[in-house]
Design a protein around this motif. Sequence first.
Motif, short mmCIF file in Angstrom:
data_model
loop_
_atom_site.label_atom_id
_atom_site.label_comp_id
_atom_site.label_asym_id
_atom_site.label_seq_id
_atom_site.Cartn_x
_atom_site.Cartn_y
_atom_site.Cartn_z
N PRO A 1 9.94 1.72 0.94
CA PRO A 1 9.12 1.58 2.14
C PRO A 1 8.41 0.24 2.15
O PRO A 1 7.82 -0.17 1.17
N GLY A 2 8.50 -0.41 3.31
CA GLY A 2 7.83 -1.69 3.45
C GLY A 2 8.60 -2.87 2.90
O GLY A 2 8.15 -3.99 2.98
N HIS A 3 9.80 -2.63 2.35
CA HIS A 3 10.60 -3.72 1.80
C HIS A 3 11.94 -3.68 2.52
O HIS A 3 12.94 -3.24 1.99
N ALA A 4 11.94 -4.12 3.76
CA ALA A 4 13.11 -3.97 4.61
C ALA A 4 14.21 -4.93 4.25
O ALA A 4 14.00 -5.94 3.60
N ASP A 5 15.42 -4.61 4.71
CA ASP A 5 16.57 -5.47 4.52
C ASP A 5 16.52 -6.61 5.53
O ASP A 5 15.84 -6.55 6.53
N LEU B 1 2.88 0.62 -2.87
CA LEU B 1 2.64 1.45 -1.70
C LEU B 1 1.17 1.38 -1.27
O LEU B 1 0.86 1.31 -0.07
N GLU B 2 0.27 1.41 -2.25
CA GLU B 2 -1.15 1.29 -1.92
C GLU B 2 -1.45 -0.08 -1.32
O GLU B 2 -2.25 -0.20 -0.39
N PRO C 1 -6.82 -5.47 -5.95
CA PRO C 1 -6.94 -5.56 -4.48
C PRO C 1 -7.90 -6.63 -3.99
O PRO C 1 -7.64 -7.27 -2.97
N LYS C 2 -9.00 -6.85 -4.70
CA LYS C 2 -9.96 -7.82 -4.17
C LYS C 2 -9.43 -9.24 -4.21
O LYS C 2 -9.93 -10.13 -3.50
N PHE C 3 -8.41 -9.47 -5.06
CA PHE C 3 -7.77 -10.79 -5.09
C PHE C 3 -6.48 -10.81 -4.26
O PHE C 3 -6.25 -11.71 -3.46
#
Length: 360
Positions: free
Chosen positions: A324-328, A235-236, A207-209
Amino acid sequence: MRDLASTLLSWDRFAVASVVAVRGSAPRPVGAAMAVGPSGEVIGSVSGGCVEAEVYDLARTVLETSVSTLATFGYSDDTAFAVGLTCGGSLDVLVQRDSSSLRAALQASLDGHPVSVRFSAEGRTFTESWMPPPRLLVFGAIDHAAAVAEIGRFLGYHVTVCDARPIFATPERFPAAHEVVVDWPHRYLASTHTDAQTAVVVLTHDPKFDIPVLTEALSRPLAFVGALGSRRTHLERLDRLRAEGVPSAALARLRSPIGLDLGGRSPAETAVSIAAELVAVRHGGTGLPLSSLSSPIHRTQESHGTDLSQRRRHAGWTVARPAPGHADGVPGTQCGQVPVLLGAGEVPRDARVGVGTGGG
């Protein structure tokens, strides 16, 4: 032809054959080239084997006479060894000698400049345009990055590997990369020119990168933004990106977990998976086995839809519900066979050859 530039410029004379038109199914696209050198050596390809011998003979003749020629090759079923395209299509091939202007154009292209050149033969005029190669920015100096850099270079990208840790980010570890940069990924990206052909691949899964660099990447109109990691990591990561204020429309452009489902696990296999998604997005492919499709193998028009799931639906396949978060419907680069006229302004990234309207 631009792909052959380094070798062509090392020869004192050459003849080069370029595909200038394709009708129906053909193994190589418009812009494919094959060249013959002063001692008869040959590089490149115009047909993948179907008519190479005949084109080679034409190039040898042009090398001797300096007279350009335009030849058409079509389907032949008389014998397996007849000169013709067994795939059923036809193509036009322009064969010409080297010239000072062509050499200057090839050198300018190698130097990173956009170039358009004009060719004439048998009353027809063609232009070919070469843009600088697209950039592939790989963030994270892990073992997977070496494999991604190698396959990215093979695909024609200008590859940069970037990591903030100098002990890992070394040219020796990434010999295929054009550049290895020691810097914080987000800081490097913020100071780097990108365009609509640039691809960003984030392999840090730390995450820090990855959160700062993805925040920066998703704010830009890039061709591709992908990140390595498990579905739980994805997801995170989405939650963290939302906390940074990244809007939903931008999050929908993130390709994570990155790559197509090939089943591999090694760094090399993972790189192939990532490259497969890059190619599919770049050229409008479905990512499905060709044996399962009835559509033409070689596309001549823009495909239906811009995302893999849209293209799969058009092909009649059931598509898994987007994570989730990967829409078409994610915008992607389309690369149709568009004729390019000299001085017409913006031109496609890849070499394209088209019929012109003027002489000289």
